[in-house]
Design a protein around this motif. Structure first.
Motif, short mmCIF file in Angstrom:
data_model
loop_
_atom_site.label_atom_id
_atom_site.label_comp_id
_atom_site.label_asym_id
_atom_site.label_seq_id
_atom_site.Cartn_x
_atom_site.Cartn_y
_atom_site.Cartn_z
N LYS A 1 44.66 42.57 52.19
CA LYS A 1 43.83 43.71 51.81
C LYS A 1 44.68 44.80 51.17
O LYS A 1 44.28 45.43 50.18
N ASP A 2 45.87 45.05 51.77
CA ASP A 2 46.78 46.05 51.20
C ASP A 2 47.18 45.65 49.78
O ASP A 2 47.18 46.47 48.86
N LEU A 3 47.55 44.38 49.62
CA LEU A 3 48.04 43.90 48.33
C LEU A 3 46.94 43.85 47.28
O LEU A 3 47.23 43.94 46.08
N SER A 4 45.70 43.70 47.72
CA SER A 4 44.60 43.63 46.75
C SER A 4 44.42 44.95 46.01
O SER A 4 43.84 44.98 44.92
N GLY A 5 44.92 46.03 46.60
CA GLY A 5 44.80 47.33 45.95
C GLY A 5 45.95 47.66 45.03
O GLY A 5 45.95 48.69 44.36
N VAL A 6 46.96 46.79 44.98
CA VAL A 6 48.13 47.02 44.12
C VAL A 6 47.83 46.49 42.72
O VAL A 6 47.46 45.33 42.55
N GLY A 7 48.00 47.33 41.72
CA GLY A 7 47.74 46.88 40.36
C GLY A 7 47.78 48.02 39.37
O GLY A 7 47.96 49.19 39.73
N LEU A 8 47.61 47.68 38.11
CA LEU A 8 47.59 48.66 37.03
C LEU A 8 46.28 48.50 36.27
O LEU A 8 46.08 47.52 35.56
N ALA A 9 45.38 49.47 36.44
CA ALA A 9 44.06 49.42 35.80
C ALA A 9 43.63 50.83 35.44
O ALA A 9 42.92 51.49 36.21
N PRO A 10 44.07 51.33 34.29
CA PRO A 10 43.69 52.69 33.89
C PRO A 10 42.18 52.81 33.73
O PRO A 10 41.55 51.98 33.08
N PRO A 11 41.57 53.83 34.33
CA PRO A 11 40.13 54.03 34.16
C PRO A 11 39.83 54.50 32.74
O PRO A 11 40.72 55.00 32.05
N PRO A 12 38.59 54.35 32.29
CA PRO A 12 38.24 54.83 30.94
C PRO A 12 38.55 56.31 30.80
O PRO A 12 38.23 57.12 31.67
N ALA B 1 41.44 57.72 30.86
CA ALA B 1 42.50 58.16 31.78
C ALA B 1 43.47 59.11 31.08
O ALA B 1 43.85 58.89 29.93
N ARG B 2 43.85 60.15 31.80
CA ARG B 2 44.80 61.13 31.28
C ARG B 2 45.71 61.58 32.41
O ARG B 2 45.25 61.93 33.50
N ALA B 3 47.01 61.58 32.16
CA ALA B 3 47.96 62.03 33.16
C ALA B 3 47.94 63.55 33.26
O ALA B 3 47.84 64.23 32.23
N PRO B 4 48.01 64.11 34.48
CA PRO B 4 48.01 65.57 34.63
C PRO B 4 49.33 66.17 34.13
O PRO B 4 50.38 65.98 34.73
N LEU B 5 49.27 66.88 33.04
CA LEU B 5 50.48 67.39 32.41
C LEU B 5 51.16 68.50 33.21
O LEU B 5 52.34 68.77 33.02
N PRO C 1 52.72 65.28 43.59
CA PRO C 1 52.60 65.14 42.14
C PRO C 1 52.78 63.71 41.64
O PRO C 1 52.16 63.32 40.65
N VAL C 2 53.61 62.93 42.32
CA VAL C 2 53.79 61.53 41.92
C VAL C 2 52.46 60.78 42.07
O VAL C 2 52.03 60.06 41.16
N GLU C 3 51.81 60.97 43.21
CA GLU C 3 50.53 60.29 43.43
C GLU C 3 49.45 60.82 42.50
O GLU C 3 48.55 60.07 42.09
N ALA C 4 49.52 62.10 42.14
CA ALA C 4 48.54 62.66 41.21
C ALA C 4 48.62 61.96 39.86
O ALA C 4 47.59 61.63 39.25
N VAL C 5 49.83 61.71 39.39
CA VAL C 5 50.01 61.04 38.10
C VAL C 5 49.62 59.58 38.19
O VAL C 5 48.85 59.07 37.37
N THR C 6 50.16 58.87 39.19
CA THR C 6 49.89 57.43 39.28
C THR C 6 48.41 57.16 39.52
O THR C 6 47.85 56.21 38.96
N ARG C 7 47.75 58.00 40.32
CA ARG C 7 46.32 57.81 40.56
C ARG C 7 45.52 58.04 39.28
O ARG C 7 44.59 57.29 38.97
N ALA C 8 45.91 59.04 38.52
CA ALA C 8 45.17 59.38 37.30
C ALA C 8 45.27 58.27 36.26
O ALA C 8 44.32 58.03 35.51
N VAL C 9 46.42 57.59 36.20
CA VAL C 9 46.60 56.56 35.17
C VAL C 9 46.27 55.16 35.68
O VAL C 9 46.41 54.18 34.95
N GLY C 10 45.84 55.06 36.94
CA GLY C 10 45.43 53.76 37.46
C GLY C 10 46.56 52.88 37.92
O GLY C 10 46.42 51.65 37.95
#
Length: 268
Positions: free
Chosen positions: A31-42, A44-48, A149-158
């Motif tokens: 279950k933990d591993l199923s959430g690992v991946g790279l999938a930018p949402p439509p 998507a923009r990184a918080p500058l 801030p690291v999680e803010a960026v990674t979450r925003a870009v998927g």
């Protein structure tokens, strides 16, 4: 079926890296591993405004300052990871160096540390070892920061990763993102299948006409990004493939109609 742009050598490298990465997931559940991946949402923009520390001089730097209005290859990395991140950065560096674009001027290479325990010295050493001396290393922006801030960026870009307490390491996707100068996610690429051509086209496309020349724009008219492979493939190949599917479906439909009609016709 052979996927365009993915050679046996790249597939071999991907397999080796996958095997090397397995111990990092020793304490994680499926279950933990199923959430690992790279999938930018439509859209998507990184918080500058996300603030980090530049490992080169120890000063604070926002993502906006790191991009400096230029298209960028953003690579989230665990600077203490020697299984996947080291070769991934090395492959990306080789491809970037072969694009013919000027690092720091035409584009930015920005690495972002996802492991808060990997300090600036570790980050500098890891990036320097994998890129080697030269303009690419000189123009690279190596960022570290607190989890917020690291999680803010990674979450925003998927970009999703998971911490494994048993091995004190991170399970994370082997992926990179091409950002526009204003932080929009233009493309998601796999460093394991990254080529100089794909990187150049992605950076030219993300540069909105400010990077590359007329020849690059003409190539972009003939090539399209395929999200299934993370590669730029000739549009004519995809058009022919699509038309082939339509043709087969049409023939199958015609056969079905004729078969039904033949069953309705009275026997002579």
């Amino acid at each position: 079926m052979r996927v365009p742009g993915i050679t046996p050598a790249r597939l071999g490298l991907a397999a080796v890296l996958a095997l090397l990465a397995q111990p990092a997931a020793a304490g994680l559940t499926p279950k933990d591993l199923s959430g690992v991946g790279l999938a930018p949402p439509p859209g998507a923009r990184a918080p500058l405004d996300a603030a980090f520390t530049d490992s080169a001089d120890g000063r604070g730097r926002t993502l906006r300052e790191a991009l400096a209005g230029r298209p960028a290859l953003l690579m989230p990395l665990d600077y203490a990871c020697h299984n996947v991140c080291d070769p991934m950065l090395a492959v990306a560096g080789t491809a970037l160096a072969a694009t013919g674009l000027a690092p720091g001027t035409d584009y930015r290479l920005v690495t972002l540390g996802i492991n808060p325990r990997a300090d600036a010295a570790t980050a500098r050493a890891m990036v320097a070892e994998q890129l080697g001396p030269g303009p690419l290393l000189a123009g690279a922006v190596v960022l570290t920061g607190s989890p917020g801030p690291v999680e803010a960026v990674t979450r925003a870009v998927g970009y999703a990763y998971a911490y494994d307490r048993d091995t004190d390491s991170y399970a994370h996707p082997a992926g990179a993102l091409v950002l526009t100068g204003d932080g929009r996610v233009a493309r998601a690429l796999s460093p394991l299948a990254m080529t100089a051509r794909d990187l150049r086209l992605a950076l030219v496309e993300a540069g909105d006409g400010r990077v590359g020349g007329l020849a690059d724009r003409l190539v972009l008219l003939c090539y399209g990004y395929d999200p299934q492979t993370g590669l730029y493939t000739p549009l004519i190949r995809r058009i022919l493939a699509a038309s082939g599917i339509v043709t087969v479906a049409g023939i199958a439909g015609l056969v079905l109609v004729l078969h039904r009609r033949s069953r309705r016709m009275p026997a002579a």
